[in-house]
Design a protein around this motif. Structure first.
Motif, PDB file in Angstrom:
ATOM      1  N   GLY A  25      24.122  54.939  54.739  1.00 20.54           N
ATOM      2  CA  GLY A  25      24.880  54.168  53.757  1.00 20.54           C
ATOM      3  C   GLY A  25      23.992  53.547  52.704  1.00 20.54           C
ATOM      4  O   GLY A  25      24.334  53.534  51.517  1.00 20.54           O
ATOM      5  N   PHE A  26      22.824  53.046  53.124  1.00 16.12           N
ATOM      6  CA  PHE A  26      21.882  52.471  52.166  1.00 16.12           C
ATOM      7  C   PHE A  26      21.408  53.536  51.182  1.00 16.12           C
ATOM      8  O   PHE A  26      21.346  53.298  49.969  1.00 16.12           O
ATOM      9  N   GLY A  27      21.081  54.704  51.704  1.00 16.32           N
ATOM     10  CA  GLY A  27      20.635  55.785  50.842  1.00 16.32           C
ATOM     11  C   GLY A  27      21.703  56.207  49.851  1.00 16.32           C
ATOM     12  O   GLY A  27      21.425  56.436  48.671  1.00 16.32           O
ATOM     13  N   ALA A  28      22.955  56.298  50.330  1.00 15.00           N
ATOM     14  CA  ALA A  28      24.055  56.698  49.453  1.00 15.00           C
ATOM     15  C   ALA A  28      24.286  55.645  48.369  1.00 15.00           C
ATOM     16  O   ALA A  28      24.478  55.977  47.191  1.00 15.00           O
ATOM     17  N   GLY A  29      24.283  54.361  48.780  1.00 13.42           N
ATOM     18  CA  GLY A  29      24.481  53.294  47.808  1.00 13.42           C
ATOM     19  C   GLY A  29      23.379  53.250  46.766  1.00 13.42           C
ATOM     20  O   GLY A  29      23.637  53.082  45.569  1.00 13.42           O
ATOM     21  N   ALA A  30      22.132  53.407  47.219  1.00 15.33           N
ATOM     22  CA  ALA A  30      21.003  53.405  46.291  1.00 15.33           C
ATOM     23  C   ALA A  30      21.058  54.600  45.347  1.00 15.33           C
ATOM     24  O   ALA A  30      20.717  54.492  44.167  1.00 15.33           O
ATOM     25  N   ALA A  31      21.503  55.747  45.871  1.00  9.76           N
ATOM     26  CA  ALA A  31      21.612  56.942  45.029  1.00  9.76           C
ATOM     27  C   ALA A  31      22.634  56.731  43.923  1.00  9.76           C
ATOM     28  O   ALA A  31      22.405  57.107  42.764  1.00  9.76           O
ATOM     29  N   VAL A  32      23.768  56.117  44.280  1.00  7.21           N
ATOM     30  CA  VAL A  32      24.776  55.806  43.264  1.00  7.21           C
ATOM     31  C   VAL A  32      24.191  54.842  42.234  1.00  7.21           C
ATOM     32  O   VAL A  32      24.400  54.991  41.018  1.00  7.21           O
ATOM     33  N   GLY A  33      23.437  53.862  42.725  1.00  6.62           N
ATOM     34  CA  GLY A  33      22.807  52.909  41.820  1.00  6.62           C
ATOM     35  C   GLY A  33      21.839  53.571  40.858  1.00  6.62           C
ATOM     36  O   GLY A  33      21.770  53.206  39.678  1.00  6.62           O
ATOM     37  N   LEU A  34      21.089  54.542  41.349  1.00  4.06           N
ATOM     38  CA  LEU A  34      20.133  55.254  40.487  1.00  4.06           C
ATOM     39  C   LEU A  34      20.850  56.055  39.400  1.00  4.06           C
ATOM     40  O   LEU A  34      20.382  56.131  38.261  1.00  4.06           O
ATOM     41  N   VAL A  35      21.977  56.646  39.781  1.00  2.67           N
ATOM     42  CA  VAL A  35      22.753  57.398  38.795  1.00  2.67           C
ATOM     43  C   VAL A  35      23.265  56.455  37.707  1.00  2.67           C
ATOM     44  O   VAL A  35      23.182  56.751  36.511  1.00  2.67           O
ATOM     45  N   ILE A  36      23.789  55.311  38.135  1.00  7.06           N
ATOM     46  CA  ILE A  36      24.292  54.332  37.158  1.00  7.06           C
ATOM     47  C   ILE A  36      23.161  53.830  36.271  1.00  7.06           C
ATOM     48  O   ILE A  36      23.314  53.678  35.060  1.00  7.06           O
ATOM     49  N   ARG A  37      22.000  53.575  36.879  1.00  2.64           N
ATOM     50  CA  ARG A  37      20.860  53.069  36.114  1.00  2.64           C
ATOM     51  C   ARG A  37      20.402  54.071  35.058  1.00  2.64           C
ATOM     52  O   ARG A  37      19.967  53.686  33.959  1.00  2.64           O
ATOM     53  N   SER A  38      20.487  55.339  35.395  1.00  2.00           N
ATOM     54  CA  SER A  38      20.072  56.357  34.426  1.00  2.00           C
ATOM     55  C   SER A  38      20.999  56.421  33.220  1.00  2.00           C
ATOM     56  O   SER A  38      20.618  56.936  32.160  1.00  2.00           O
ATOM     57  N   GLN A  39      22.223  55.891  33.384  1.00  7.03           N
ATOM     58  CA  GLN A  39      23.193  55.929  32.300  1.00  7.03           C
ATOM     59  C   GLN A  39      23.377  54.582  31.611  1.00  7.03           C
ATOM     60  O   GLN A  39      23.954  54.521  30.524  1.00  7.03           O
ATOM     61  N   SER A  40      22.907  53.505  32.259  1.00  7.50           N
ATOM     62  CA  SER A  40      23.112  52.168  31.709  1.00  7.50           C
ATOM     63  C   SER A  40      21.798  51.396  31.688  1.00  7.50           C
ATOM     64  O   SER A  40      21.223  51.122  32.752  1.00  7.50           O
ATOM     65  N   PRO A  41      21.316  51.020  30.517  1.00 10.84           N
ATOM     66  CA  PRO A  41      20.033  50.307  30.425  1.00 10.84           C
ATOM     67  C   PRO A  41      20.080  48.885  31.000  1.00 10.84           C
ATOM     68  O   PRO A  41      19.034  48.326  31.301  1.00 10.84           O
ATOM     69  N   ILE A  42      21.276  48.314  31.136  1.00 11.84           N
ATOM     70  CA  ILE A  42      21.382  46.945  31.646  1.00 11.84           C
ATOM     71  C   ILE A  42      21.465  46.911  33.178  1.00 11.84           C
ATOM     72  O   ILE A  42      21.480  45.846  33.779  1.00 11.84           O
ATOM     73  N   PHE A  43      21.521  48.093  33.781  1.00  6.38           N
ATOM     74  CA  PHE A  43      21.601  48.189  35.240  1.00  6.38           C
ATOM     75  C   PHE A  43      20.181  48.311  35.775  1.00  6.38           C
ATOM     76  O   PHE A  43      19.547  49.356  35.666  1.00  6.38           O
ATOM     77  N   GLY A  44      19.668  47.216  36.362  1.00  8.83           N
ATOM     78  CA  GLY A  44      18.272  47.175  36.775  1.00  8.83           C
ATOM     79  C   GLY A  44      18.038  47.592  38.215  1.00  8.83           C
ATOM     80  O   GLY A  44      18.960  47.964  38.945  1.00  8.83           O
ATOM     81  N   TRP A  45      16.775  47.492  38.623  1.00  4.17           N
ATOM     82  CA  TRP A  45      16.396  47.863  39.986  1.00  4.17           C
ATOM     83  C   TRP A  45      17.019  46.944  41.021  1.00  4.17           C
ATOM     84  O   TRP A  45      17.336  47.369  42.142  1.00  4.17           O
ATOM     85  N   ALA A  46      17.212  45.682  40.668  1.00  8.37           N
ATOM     86  CA  ALA A  46      17.864  44.743  41.590  1.00  8.37           C
ATOM     87  C   ALA A  46      19.296  45.176  41.865  1.00  8.37           C
ATOM     88  O   ALA A  46      19.796  45.039  42.990  1.00  8.37           O
ATOM     89  N   ASP A  47      19.951  45.724  40.843  1.00  9.48           N
ATOM     90  CA  ASP A  47      21.324  46.214  41.021  1.00  9.48           C
ATOM     91  C   ASP A  47      21.345  47.451  41.915  1.00  9.48           C
ATOM     92  O   ASP A  47      22.252  47.632  42.733  1.00  9.48           O
ATOM     93  N   VAL A  48      20.333  48.306  41.770  1.00  4.44           N
ATOM     94  CA  VAL A  48      20.226  49.488  42.635  1.00  4.44           C
ATOM     95  C   VAL A  48      20.060  49.049  44.094  1.00  4.44           C
ATOM     96  O   VAL A  48      20.711  49.581  45.002  1.00  4.44           O
ATOM     97  N   ALA A  49      19.181  48.058  44.302  1.00 10.25           N
ATOM     98  CA  ALA A  49      18.953  47.552  45.661  1.00 10.25           C
ATOM     99  C   ALA A  49      20.216  46.911  46.225  1.00 10.25           C
ATOM    100  O   ALA A  49      20.517  47.054  47.420  1.00 10.25           O
ATOM    101  N   THR A  50      20.968  46.218  45.369  1.00 12.40           N
ATOM    102  CA  THR A  50      22.204  45.584  45.820  1.00 12.40           C
ATOM    103  C   THR A  50      23.216  46.616  46.294  1.00 12.40           C
ATOM    104  O   THR A  50      23.848  46.450  47.352  1.00 12.40           O
TER     105      THR A  50
END
Length: 210
Positions: free
Chosen positions: A102-127
């Motif tokens: 689940g952590f891996g899946a959530g982080a993967a989704v976060g990475l995809v969002i981060r690649s498309q949104s400059p305001i989505f930071g690493w803390a958001d990926v970790a969250t």
């Protein structure tokens, strides 16, 4: 959330309630107890906080309401995880694997969002990873609860004019939290019943008169 609880109770009823428990396959350990307690607290606290955000936003105490929900559900997860770890190491290991996935899946989704949104930071990926890990540790109950809460929310959205779409989303998230924590409790009670502890029974009094 009464309907969601009924759905959970029906969907997550342990098979051991209807068959002879295989006590030889159930073994616990101190390490499993510690790990189970920590994992249960983490899962319950995160899901409890997520599920309370929208409903608590409509109260006067706001963030304190969210913190209280997270603390209460975290403690329920802690107690259930400790009990489960003392009875069934295998289920704790399964929950840990689910949490990692689940952590891996959530982080993967976060990475995809981060690649498309400059305001989505690493803390958001970790969250997102943390949320995914909490869901993965109790994925069946959380998924059933999410579905049940979503159905209730959609029905209320259509039936009550003041119940808007954000409230429907809040009902779905609250159902996810309820389902995830309930799953921890059910697994702990099931393991206890299977090892000769507290039996898993439901007595319903029924009176018929003519």
């Amino acid at each position: 959330m009464a309907a969601a609880l009924v759905i959970l109770a029906t969907s997550l009823t342990p098979s051991s309630a209807f068959s002879q428990p295989d006590t030889e396959s159930l073994t616990g350990s101190t390490a499993a107890q510690i790990g189970g307690g920590l994992l249960g607290f983490y899962s319950g606290a995160v899901l409890g906080s997520i599920g309370a955000m929208i409903p608590c936003n409509q109260t006067y105490i706001g963030i304190r309401c969210v913190q209280l929900s997270g603390a209460v559900k975290g403690m329920v997860g802690l107690v259930s995880g400790l009990s489960l770890g003392g009875k069934d190491t295998e289920r704790i290991e399964s929950a840990a694997v689910g949490s990692l996935i689940g952590f891996g899946a959530g982080a993967a989704v976060g990475l995809v969002i981060r690649s498309q949104s400059p305001i989505f930071g690493w803390a958001d990926v970790a969250t997102l990873g943390m949320v995914g890990g909490a869901w993965g540790a109790s994925w069946l109950g959380a998924t059933v609860g999410l579905a049940g809460g979503a159905v209730i929310g959609l029905v209320l959205w259509q039936a009550i004019p003041s119940f808007d779409l954000p409230n429907a989303a809040g009902a779905a998230l609250a159902g996810m939290a309820l389902g995830g924590v309930t799953s921890w409790v059910i697994r702990a009670v099931d393991a206890s019943a299977s090892t000769g502890g507290v039996p898993l029974e439901l007595s319903v009094p029924l009176t018929v008169s003519f």
